[in-house]
Design a protein around this motif. Structure first.
Motif, PDB file in Angstrom:
ATOM      1  N   THR A  81     -12.225   0.442  -7.634  1.00  0.00           N
ATOM      2  CA  THR A  81     -11.129   0.925  -8.481  1.00  0.00           C
ATOM      3  C   THR A  81     -11.565   1.137  -9.921  1.00  0.00           C
ATOM      4  O   THR A  81     -11.193   2.132 -10.562  1.00  0.00           O
ATOM      5  N   VAL A 100      -3.455  -4.590 -11.228  1.00  0.00           N
ATOM      6  CA  VAL A 100      -3.861  -3.936  -9.981  1.00  0.00           C
ATOM      7  C   VAL A 100      -4.357  -4.950  -8.944  1.00  0.00           C
ATOM      8  O   VAL A 100      -4.121  -4.799  -7.737  1.00  0.00           O
ATOM      9  N   VAL A 104      -3.705  -4.887  -4.776  1.00  0.00           N
ATOM     10  CA  VAL A 104      -4.747  -4.615  -3.783  1.00  0.00           C
ATOM     11  C   VAL A 104      -4.905  -5.804  -2.840  1.00  0.00           C
ATOM     12  O   VAL A 104      -5.169  -5.627  -1.642  1.00  0.00           O
ATOM     13  N   THR A 141      -5.425   1.834  -0.928  1.00  0.00           N
ATOM     14  CA  THR A 141      -6.368   1.000  -1.687  1.00  0.00           C
ATOM     15  C   THR A 141      -7.336   1.847  -2.504  1.00  0.00           C
ATOM     16  O   THR A 141      -7.937   1.344  -3.458  1.00  0.00           O
ATOM     17  N   LEU A 148      -2.181   2.472  -8.366  1.00  0.00           N
ATOM     18  CA  LEU A 148      -2.045   1.124  -7.817  1.00  0.00           C
ATOM     19  C   LEU A 148      -1.144   0.246  -8.687  1.00  0.00           C
ATOM     20  O   LEU A 148      -0.408  -0.585  -8.176  1.00  0.00           O
ATOM     21  N   LEU A 151       2.384   0.911  -7.727  1.00  0.00           N
ATOM     22  CA  LEU A 151       2.694   0.870  -6.294  1.00  0.00           C
ATOM     23  C   LEU A 151       3.573  -0.319  -5.948  1.00  0.00           C
ATOM     24  O   LEU A 151       3.272  -1.462  -6.306  1.00  0.00           O
TER      25      LEU A 151
END
Length: 271
Positions: A81, A100, A104, A141, A148, A151
């Motif tokens: 990422t 993030v 994840v 992912t 992210l 999300l």
């Protein structure tokens, strides 16, 4: 189907920027010796992002660290990422990186459960749907940090959970019996020594400090079950569904506890 290797879904501290030691907060308690806020590096985090007391966490008052597993989210966020650039090298990315990371982690936990479901012969009628779900979660992912950060994993989990439940029902049918559902049951401190729980539905059950010595938990669905301080000495967890290493790490056990393939026997368990 994406190539989801087991190693991808297990923490690899050597390739992580110590994210669980920085991003996550904790409070002084039986699990942690000090208070720490989110974004504050743990006092034990070294310059190389490794833990300075890793081999003596329990005796140093950091038992909580020994039951945590990021399911591979740490190295993914660090190396994929954010492209291998740490929060120390680019402080301006730190806040977003910390936001993030837990997102994840949740996605990787779902990937782990989906990969397990796909490996089960009894779930074959669901394989097409499981592959589709796994591909969708894996694609999430690989989103950008901005994607992210915003999300909401809740709806993703809501899509995956029915598939995992149907997988559980198919596999547990192989147990032969139809045990009473104990989904979400409050079994805190209960004496369940030698209990016949083969194929039981224990999703989300509270088993904190329960005595499960010698219990038959083979093929039981343990997704989300709270096993903190539960005594699993001599218990049989062969084929237990959706069990995770952190659940085992939070429990007590012995050398005679039978574990599913692929799990490590926690170091603090008795011989």
């Amino acid at each position: 189907m994406p190539d989801i290797r087991e190693s991808t879904l297990r923490g690899d501290c050597a390739n992580c920027f110590g994210l669980c030691c920085v991003a996550l907060p904790f409070a002084r308690s039986a699990d942690f010796a000090v208070d720490k806020s989110s974004g504050e590096p743990c006092r034990n985090l070294r310059e190389d992002f490794r833990c300075g007391i890793h081999t003596r966490l329990r005796t140093s008052g950091f038992q909580g660290c020994t039951v945590y597993d990021c399911f591979g989210a740490g190295q993914h966020v660090s190396q994929v990422t954010f492209g291998g650039v740490s929060w120390r090298e680019a402080p301006e990315t730190a806040r977003q990186m910390y936001e993030v990371f837990p997102v994840v982690r949740q996605l990787h936990e779902l990937l782990r459960h989906l990969a397990e479901a796909l490996a089960l012969r009894a779930s074959r009628p669901l394989h097409a749907e499981l592959r589709t779900a796994l591909a969708r979660v894996e694609a999430l992912t690989r989103g950008t940090p901005a994607d992210l950060e915003k999300l909401d994993v809740g709806p993703v989990r809501a899509e995956v959970n029915p598939l995992l439940l149907r997988t559980s029902e198919l596999v547990r049918a192989a147990a032969g019996a139809k045990p009473k559902s104990r989904r979400g049951a409050d079994l805190i401190g209960k004496r369940l020594r030698g209990a016949r729980l083969r194929g039981a539905d224990l999703r989300g059950a509270l088993l904190i400090a329960a005595d499960l010595t010698g219990a038959d938990l083979s093929l039981a669905d343990l997704i989300g079950a709270d096993l903190r301080d539960a005594d699993l000495s001599g218990a049989d967890l062969t084929g237990a569904l959706f069990l995770t290493q952190p659940q085992l790490n939070s429990a007590r056990g012995s050398a005679s506890t039978r574990l599913p393939d692929g799990f490590d026997r926690p170091a603090h368990w008795t011989s």
